[in-house]
Design an enzyme around this catalytic site. Sequence first.
Site, mmCIF file in Angstrom:
data_model
loop_
_atom_site.group_PDB
_atom_site.id
_atom_site.type_symbol
_atom_site.label_atom_id
_atom_site.label_comp_id
_atom_site.label_asym_id
_atom_site.label_seq_id
_atom_site.Cartn_x
_atom_site.Cartn_y
_atom_site.Cartn_z
ATOM 1 C CB VAL A 173 -0.966 -0.001 1.203
ATOM 2 C CG1 VAL A 173 -1.845 1.250 1.179
ATOM 3 C CG2 VAL A 173 -1.836 -1.243 1.192
ATOM 4 C CB CYS A 174 4.013 2.143 1.742
ATOM 5 S SG CYS A 174 3.433 1.954 3.437
ATOM 6 C CG ASP A 175 4.959 0.103 -4.704
ATOM 7 O OD1 ASP A 175 4.228 0.492 -5.637
ATOM 8 O OD2 ASP A 175 6.114 -0.327 -4.901
ATOM 9 C CB THR A 178 5.423 6.302 -2.578
ATOM 10 O OG1 THR A 178 5.312 6.080 -1.163
ATOM 11 C CG2 THR A 178 6.607 7.216 -2.837
#
Length: 277
Positions: A173-175, A178
């Site tokens: 999810v952070c991928d 960002t």
Amino acid sequence: MAVVTLPPNAAVTVEEGTTAQRSEPALSDGDGVEVPEAAPEGDAAADGRGDVEEQAARPGRRKATAAAAALPRYRPFRWRDRIDTMLADSRRTGTSCQGEPGRVAAMTEERTGEAFELGEQLTVVGSRLRPGDPAPDFALDHFDGDAVTTVSLADTAGRVRLLSVVNSLDTPVCDVQTRRWASAAPEGVVVYTVSMDLPFAQQRWMAEAGAEHAALSSHRGEGFGTDYGVLVKEWRMLQRALFVVDGESTIVHAEYVADQMQEPDYAAALAAAGLEN
């Protein structure tokens, strides 16, 4: 030192107004009290403690009690002792106290029930920021491929800043979060992705993703996490969040994402920055 030898069964009297005004038993044969000929000025109160013997035998007086010499030295109350005790108590109970030496700072808030991932409930350290609050400054590491430099909020004073906070760039999810700013960074806004990843890992990910905005690492300490209220205690990572800071370094938008498997509301952040999605 002059020694005054008192006759058998003689009671000792003390001049009115001296410190040792009290009744004492008669002295036995040979008992004597050593009395200084003259006490240097200031000796009676070294380091804030009164010396009972010297107060009972001031220059020019020859009358003192035998018990006065045996009285314990008086130790005054000291605020330093109280501060040390409070700090020791905070460490013993696990409560965080931060501040400069010599003063006790406010205790750091720990929030429960505001962040989770799947079935795991998380504890977030630090107080929430709200629109209108001053944005805390920071000093975070940035690796540009050649050298590590320090980036602060003050470096971009006068401009709108968007802080995209993630757990770790190497998670799904952070991928996605960002890459959202990598593919469509808002024009005129300074975008920072912030995580506790090492700056070298951040640079590797940013280069592979073709992201042009800067990634900032808070791996050195927990100051950013606690100041912005996003430090996940169980993980020592940052809670997913989005902050928009105006040119005067005031928070105009703050979103704390509870479910760490969900993305933030990008449109709301862009609207707060004065931009359309």
